[in-house]
Scaffold this active site. Structure first.
Site, PDB file in Angstrom:
ATOM      1  N   ASP A 527     -33.191 -25.578 -41.568  1.00 34.38           N
ATOM      2  CA  ASP A 527     -31.863 -26.137 -41.351  1.00 34.38           C
ATOM      3  C   ASP A 527     -31.106 -26.063 -42.680  1.00 34.38           C
ATOM      4  O   ASP A 527     -31.723 -26.031 -43.750  1.00 34.38           O
ATOM      5  CB  ASP A 527     -32.005 -27.588 -40.889  1.00 34.38           C
ATOM      6  N   ASP A 727     -33.980 -32.194 -41.014  1.00 37.78           N
ATOM      7  CA  ASP A 727     -33.960 -33.615 -41.352  1.00 37.78           C
ATOM      8  C   ASP A 727     -33.089 -34.453 -40.427  1.00 37.78           C
ATOM      9  O   ASP A 727     -32.978 -35.665 -40.612  1.00 37.78           O
ATOM     10  CB  ASP A 727     -33.462 -33.808 -42.792  1.00 37.78           C
ATOM     11  N   ASP A 731     -32.013 -31.620 -35.276  1.00 31.85           N
ATOM     12  CA  ASP A 731     -33.125 -30.705 -35.527  1.00 31.85           C
ATOM     13  C   ASP A 731     -34.367 -31.059 -34.707  1.00 31.85           C
ATOM     14  O   ASP A 731     -35.310 -30.261 -34.641  1.00 31.85           O
ATOM     15  CB  ASP A 731     -33.514 -30.725 -37.014  1.00 31.85           C
TER      16      ASP A 731
END
Length: 839
Positions: A527, A727, A731
């Site tokens: 990410d 995080d 996600d």
């Protein structure tokens, strides 16, 4: 009370969905029963007004006039949506196809994979805590069979090994068992040495005992050896017998058979020598093997002692973590300070932390200034400056000033407790490699007994005289040397040590399968925000598009974003504050997920968001505006447009800085052969700018949470073994879909619950450390399994007498006992090398 309005208090909860709501900012509210209720959205408000109180199940309002109780359910008795316990996604329980029963409750899932992961280990996703530290009422388990659990110490009914605490305490509670076994070993040595001298003395000096001594020495040997075998070996016989009742033969089955046969044969030879032919006699009596039985029991006890001491060391990392928390805290009440046990600290308590003391719980500093050593979390030796408003973490050490802390996470909710829970859970889980040992163990002991019987028969038919004596020696040696303990310990002991070593390095594995799976990963999907970047966006530029000056554009944008908690909103508000502009008040605030925000400011209609959303509101953005926005995005910024009364008024750019360790970490991961991909919901131009700076070739931008999971699934279908690092809540589905989900420390709880690996420090370089530990652990397990297999493959034939036709060598049962004990100790010792592995 009808129509009465009560002042709002911070931290209210929507009575319909249970979401936290700020009464000062939400535009959605309603009056009922003389109380003011606050809502996160217009839909929840309508549901509240349209349903009777008894159907809603509304909790009683607090004195502040807002709901603080649990989330209420709608009229049908079920919430609009429920949370998938694996990935945290909202799921409609009526439409969900994937569900499972656990603990008397139905759980709903967004996908079949989430359901599979939940069914395999529900405790991993429901916050199950390990048992309390060792002590009265503590839970004990077997290192080889983690499903075996009981209150208090004892022996495993499957393998016979001594159980150990599920959660070691801060003190050395296990030392009592070690000391007891050491005392037993001392008594056995004292009794065995005379037996060994009496039996082997004549051979050592080359002279037989005087004829008058022969009868007496035989009885002394018998008495001392019987005490050793029947008292010292009683635990082995007891464990061996217990293994037959559930039919799970183990190492103690073999030890009990071997020592039992040697001792029984010797007793019969001593008491009834007439049963044996003349060829069995030497120096006037039938040969006996009391010394072999006694030495075997003593050496096996020594092996158990060495192994137990080594196993105690595997929990050293967990004990060190448990020892980080202080036993008491200084609580401030009504201006007075009282020392209270840590268990009595509650959320909201004010605690004083003096210089040199450890922070007792997680919370926020409310007063004082100091420097805090956070090396237990970050690994960095430099202390961090702390003042009012800064977060403090349990187990960190206050250094030079006094701090007052307001507790917000206590007990099992602190980060330290969660770390301990994850490490303990990982230590007791079973790795897929363990299946190899399990399959072998299923037939190993019966096969060894069969080999011992065959060896006995072969020596009786083809061996030299005295055949029976040689046959007994061969059978006993086979039974003793074929210890399955080393095979059973090969995997779990390495997992225990690796889990503790990982915790020291800031890497938390949820289970053994995660340790094993990470070493096979060939693709790492990352990410962007919070993983590659710091996750703290800052205002980078303001460009007017109309007549309004730059400062006015910033002031109006900040007025809109004051009511939002989004990171981009905070960046704009912080930028306005730092610029010193006056921010007007806004009313009628509304937010559109994935679009932007709207409100009334000084009688004008304002909207702030992305181009697509503003165009859906009828705001026309010309080519110049688009060109400016694209230029800002090319520099890695996220762009938002401000519209005033339906006309474009300005462009605001917010950018997130790349973490300092990210470039070096990516270079390390590439050198290890990993393929790197970036997955982000941000604009493609912004994502490409970040990717160019970091040298990432594969970029997936403008993706939703469900799209992220779909990308991961597609990569897996292409044959890649995928690790996903993120995080945020967005996600979570991708983390759950990946072969290995990696949550960055400091992220959301949902992300951490969905991941198999958590990086406490939130640094990308920790992924390289985690993978290095995974590779070292798998290599260590394979070494242990190889050693155990080769040991038995070589030892059993030698004990059966394979070398006798060629070299005239017969393996003594005593030598077999030494080899058997050392095999288990060697496996444990090899696993302990993981404590020193370089990451």
């Amino acid at each position: 009370m009808s129509g009465r309005h009560h002042p709002a208090t911070a931290g209210a909860r929507d009575p319909v969905c249970g979401m936290a709501v700020d009464p000062a900012r939400t535009p959605h509210q309603a009056e009922r029963d003389g109380w003011t209720w606050y809502f996160c959205s217009a839909g929840c408000r309508e549901q509240f007004l349209g349903s009777p109180r008894e159907d809603l199940g509304e909790p009683e309002p607090s004195a502040g006039g807002c709901c603080h109780g649990p989330a209420a359910a709608p009229a049908n008795g079920q919430a609009h949506t429920v949370k998938d316990p694996v990935c945290g996604m909202d799921v409609d329980p009526h439409a969900a196809r994937h569900r499972a029963e656990h603990a008397g409750r139905t759980w709903y899932f967004c996908s079949a994979r989430c359901r599979e992961r939940f069914v395999a280990a529900p405790g991993s996703f429901l916050g199950d805590r390990p048992a309390p530290p060792a002590g009265p009422g503590a839970i004990y388990t077997c290192p080889m069979h983690p499903d075996v659990r009981q209150v208090g110490p004892g022996d495993c009914p499957k393998c016979g090994m001594a159980l150990e605490p599920l959660m070691p305490g801060t003190e050395d509670e296990g030392d009592g068992e070690v000391r007891g076994l050491a005392r037993r070993f001392g008594w056995l040595v004292a009794a065995t040495l005379p037996v060994l001298v009496l039996a082997m003395g004549p051979e050592a000096v080359g002279r037989a005992w005087p004829a008058t001594w022969v009868g007496a020495t035989g009885w002394i040997e018998a008495l001392l050896a019987s005490a050793v075998v029947l008292w010292g070996g009683a635990p082995f016989f007891r464990r061996g017998w217990r293994s037959l009742r559930p039919w799970s033969p183990n190492m103690y089955t073999l030890i009990a058979l071997g020592t039992g046969v040697a001792w029984f044969y010797s007793v019969v030879a001593l008491l009834l020598p007439g049963l044996f032919p003349a060829g069995f006699r030497a120096h006037g009596r039938v040969g006996v093997y009391f010394e072999s039985a006694a030495v075997i029991v003593t050496l096996v006890t020594l092996g158990d002692l060495l192994e137990l001491r080594a196993r105690r060391r595997t929990g050293a990392a967990l004990k060190a973590l448990l020892g980080l928390a202080p036993k008491t805290a200084h609580r401030l009440e009504h201006g007075h300070e009282h020392d209270v046990p840590l268990e009595q600290v509650r959320v909201g308590d004010l605690l004083r932390v003096r210089p040199g003391e450890k922070v007792p719980v997680d919370g926020v500093a409310t007063a004082g200034e100091s420097h805090v050593d956070e090396s237990m979390l970050t690994g960095e030796p430099m202390p961090v400056a702390k003042a009012a408003g800064d977060r403090l973490t349990a187990g960190t050490v206050n250094q030079d000033g006094t701090l007052v802390l307001k507790a917000d996470k206590v007990g099992g909710e602190t980060m330290l407790a969660q770390i301990v829970a994850l490490v303990a859970q990982a230590q007791r889980s079973r790795a897929p490699l363990q299946r190899v040992a399990d399959r072998v163990a299923a037939w190993f002991v019966p096969a060894v007994v069969a080999v011992a019987i065959l060896a006995f028969g072969a020596w009786m038919l083809f061996g030299p005289q005295p055949r029976l004596a040689h046959a007994v020696i061969a059978a006993v040696s086979v039974l003793i040397i074929a210890c399955p303990c080393a095979l059973g310990l090969a995997t779990p002991i390495s997992i225990m040590v690796a889990s503790g070593r990982g915790a020291q390095a800031g890497v938390l594995f949820r289970d053994a399968a995660a340790i094993e799976a990470l070493h096979r990963v060939d693709t790492l999907v990352l990410d962007k925000t919070g993983t590659l970047t710091e996750g703290r966006p800052a205002l980078r530029g303001v460009m007017p598009l109309g007549e309004l000056p730059k400062e006015r554009v910033l002031a109006l944008a900040a007025a809109l974003e004051q009511a939002s908690e989004h990171p981009l909103a905070r960046a704009i508000v912080t930028g306005a504050r730092e610029a010193g502009v006056a921010v007007p008040a806004a009313s009628g605030f509304r937010a559109q997920a994935g679009g932007g925000v709207r409100a009334q400011v000084e009688g004008r209609a304002l909207a702030l968001g992305n181009a697509r959303w503003l165009e859906s509101l009828g705001v026309a953005l010309d080519g110049a505006a688009a060109s400016r926005a694209e230029h800002l995005r090319a520099g890695g910024a996220t762009v938002m447009f401000l519209a005033v009364d339906g006309l474009p008024a300005g462009v605001l750019a917010v950018a997130d800085r790349i973490k300092a360790d990210t470039p070096a970490a990516l270079a390390t991961l590439r050198r290890e052969g990993l393929r790197i991909a970036m997955l982000t919901g941000d604009n493609a131009t912004t994502a490409q700018a970040v990717a160019r700076e970091l040298g990432i070739d594969e970029v997936h931008a403008d993706v939703s949470p469900t799209d992220k999971a779909a990308v991961v699934e597609r990569l897996k279908r292409e044959g890649r073994r995928v690790a996903m690092a993120g995080d945020g809540i967005n996600d979570a589905p991708a983390l759950a879909a990946a072969d290995v989900g990696i949550a960055m420390g400091g992220g959301t709880d949902v992300a951490m619950e969905s991941a198999q690996v958590t990086l406490v420090r939130g640094e990308l370089s920790a992924i390289a450390r985690a993978r290095a530990l995974s590779q070292a652990t798998v290599r260590n397990i394979r070494q242990n399994l190889f050693f155990a297999f080769v040991y038995n493959a070589v030892g059993v034939p030698l004990a059966a007498g394979l070398l006798y036709p060629f070299l005239g060598v017969v393996l003594s049962p005593m030598v077999a006992a030494v080899a058997m004990s050392l095999s288990s100790v060697s496996v444990v010792g090899n696993a302990l090398r993981l404590r020193r592995v370089r990451l």
